[in-house]
Design a protein around this motif. Sequence first.
Motif, PDB file in Angstrom:
ATOM      1  N   HIS A  92       0.850  -1.213   0.000  1.00  0.00           N
ATOM      2  CA  HIS A  92       0.000   0.000   0.000  1.00  0.00           C
ATOM      3  C   HIS A  92       0.876   1.250   0.000  1.00  0.00           C
ATOM      4  N   TRP A 113       0.980   3.814  -3.059  1.00  0.00           N
ATOM      5  CA  TRP A 113       0.578   5.210  -2.844  1.00  0.00           C
ATOM      6  C   TRP A 113       1.656   6.163  -3.328  1.00  0.00           C
ATOM      7  N   LEU A 151       1.366   6.170  -7.180  1.00  0.00           N
ATOM      8  CA  LEU A 151       0.129   6.719  -7.754  1.00  0.00           C
ATOM      9  C   LEU A 151      -0.063   8.189  -7.413  1.00  0.00           C
ATOM     10  N   ASN A 178      -5.409   1.611 -10.405  1.00  0.00           N
ATOM     11  CA  ASN A 178      -5.557   2.801  -9.566  1.00  0.00           C
ATOM     12  C   ASN A 178      -5.610   2.411  -8.089  1.00  0.00           C
ATOM     13  N   ASN A 179      -5.462   1.107  -7.824  1.00  0.00           N
ATOM     14  CA  ASN A 179      -5.501   0.641  -6.437  1.00  0.00           C
ATOM     15  C   ASN A 179      -4.081   0.536  -5.895  1.00  0.00           C
ATOM     16  N   THR A 180      -3.858   1.039  -4.707  1.00  0.00           N
ATOM     17  CA  THR A 180      -2.498   1.108  -4.149  1.00  0.00           C
ATOM     18  C   THR A 180      -1.903  -0.281  -3.948  1.00  0.00           C
ATOM     19  N   VAL A 181      -2.667  -1.232  -3.489  1.00  0.00           N
ATOM     20  CA  VAL A 181      -2.120  -2.578  -3.218  1.00  0.00           C
ATOM     21  C   VAL A 181      -1.821  -3.303  -4.522  1.00  0.00           C
TER      22      VAL A 181
END
Lengths: 170, 599
Positions: free
Chosen positions: A81, A85, A88, A112-115
């Motif tokens: 994460h 982050w 992104l 677009n998802n941090t993980v």
Amino acid sequence: MLAGFLQPVRLVVSVLIAHDSPRQLAAGISLGMLLGMVPKGNLTAVVLAGALFSLRVNRGAGLASAIAFSWLGMFLDPLAHRVGWQILSLQPLQHLFAACFELPLVPWSGLNNTVVVGQLVLGLYAVYPVYRLSLQLSQRWRDEVAEWLATHRPAALAGADDASRLELGE
Amino acid sequence: MMGRIRWNYVGPRLTVILLVAATLHYGLPPLVRRSFTSTVQAVIGAKVEVGEVQCLLPDTRIVARNLAVADPQEPLANLLTADLLVLEVEPGSLARKRMVVRRGLLRGVRFGTSRTRSGALEEQETDTSLVSRFASTAAERGKEWICGYCVDLGATLEKDLRHEFQSIGLAEEMVARWPQAYQRYYSRVQDLLMRGRATDATIREARTNPLRHLAELREAAQEVDQLNRDLGELLEELDQLQRKFASDREAVWNAWQADRQRLEEGVALDEVDAQAVSDYLLQEEVAGRVGTVVRWIQRVRSMVPSSGDDLREPAQKRGADVLFAGLRRRPDFLIRSLELHGTARAGGETLDVTGSLIGLTTQPSIYGRPTIVKIAGRGTGTLDIDASFDRTTDEPVDHLVVRYSGPARPPTDLGRPEAFSFALGEGRDELEADLTLRESAVEGSILVTMHTRGLQVSTKRTATPRLADFLNDSLADVRRIETKLHLTGSLHEPTLRLESTLGKQVLAAVQSSAQREVAARRQALEDTLEERIQAKLDEAERLADNHRREVEQRLSEQQTTLIRLAADTVGMGDRPTLRLGSGDAGFPRRPPHDSTFQR
């Protein structure tokens, strides 16, 4: 009836030791690692799974590796994460990211998802070391494992035709 | 022909294509059904059931049949059911992980059908009371006023007469006051008598040895003199009492003359607020209509997300989704336009309903525009609903305008039959509601216009049949009753304030009818009143006469005693001057002037 129960065992054995060279085995493991770390339910995981089955790599090793690293990957979620982050939220790339996400199918990728991004990055970072390690291990132990299987019960269970395909000493 | 085809090339590829097509054909509809059901359930908050689902890929259309959406307010009823739902999906939106319906059609819609199984998604308390009846103390007051002048007119007038007519009050006061006055006078006479007897005893004792009791004899002579003076005063007071009694009788007679004059002019009835009368007559009728309007409002509101917040993300999601700067957010689910065709029940009849729903989305704050609902129902009556639901901010604001014109209405009773009620003649009703809702707080008004052929008394409890005829005459020209309800508070239990023309109309009718009844009964009332006043005065006179005779007897006795005492005390001092009464203490039995009471 017994043959029906043994069929999966035969398949596992044949997948593990038949056909594939150490390089293919190592490639399957590293690709499976990448697939396992990335969260499922998005197009990225589908693409990686497609690559695993489309490329000439050891699918069995890849699947086993994917299952194993799916469990391990969950423990890396906090780190992933933070990594995701950081990537992104890079200001110079925001417009690029926004433009990409306006394209068809890209929103399904989950990038677009941090993980997702973090696990992908961590996985890509680990691909080469895992490949090298897997290659060395398979070169070191594959022949001994194959010989053991050929001379012991699992090979007999695998069937004579499978045993004849074992690349002993090759 | 078959030999010319390279099956080793075509075969696998054709197989793959067929497999993909089969997957899409058989696999996509269940997926779409599941997604649609979960999305709509999330929006509505109640169960959604779908029959057959077809996905027509060339047109990107989704066709669903036998749709049933449960009512979140009533788990055993459906918000709506539909035979056919067709959604034309924008192809590009699916590729962008959104579902945008360009145009939709809902056919065979029916509102409010019943269910056999609960449609609640989870255990929840069901509030079945849409509107609590607005208990109004004013309504109770209105009921008492109407009953007082329509049912118990005699008793009410009796009560009013006591306050309005002085003559009865004065006569009753005479009955109460004069015996007491004579009683006080009598007490003083008794006291005088006792003093006389005491003096007599002293003199008798002194006479046995006058020389020894000379002082007592002189004191006794002085006491006799004092007694004589006191007696004179009492006799004068007795004269005054007699004159006062006669004067009071004359005052009662004069008051009676004034009361007769007032009776000819009419009785002033108790004042009551027209609002109280309206509240009593209309509260049940209006509560039912308000309940119907609130029910429709809740149904329409159930079609849009219930709050300004968008649907929450699933709790189990890993990581966080980043919103890139410059990326225009669009809602994940949007129906741009949905047409409705179906039927609905309103006012006891079935209406053909058409409507449209514009801008329905699960993320109204992202969409940025309110959801618009328009529904039109046509039948014998008409129904039009225009509503906008602005859930784009934290404070949702809904604005609804409902116009309804009902079918012919049969005669209806207004008020409670066990107390007093009027029959509202057949006619048509119209309703117009303009309400603004913020969260669950409602503010606005509902105007109910009742067209009628007139009002009539519908109960047999009127004081006299003549009074019922008077009321019917007064109310026969009522053709239109307008009632405006102001709503505040919460939608589930709003506070209602009622304004109506009915109160003033009934108030005027009851007042004029009661006055006419009083006029018709005036002679009888006069005779009754005169009789009562005569009876009161006779009673007062009888009581006064009894006391007077007692007093006269005592005075006569006292006079005799004083004469004897005067004789006994001769030579003991100044000879007492004996003053006797001024003569006959008789009382006039009739007032001196010509009297109504003379037969």
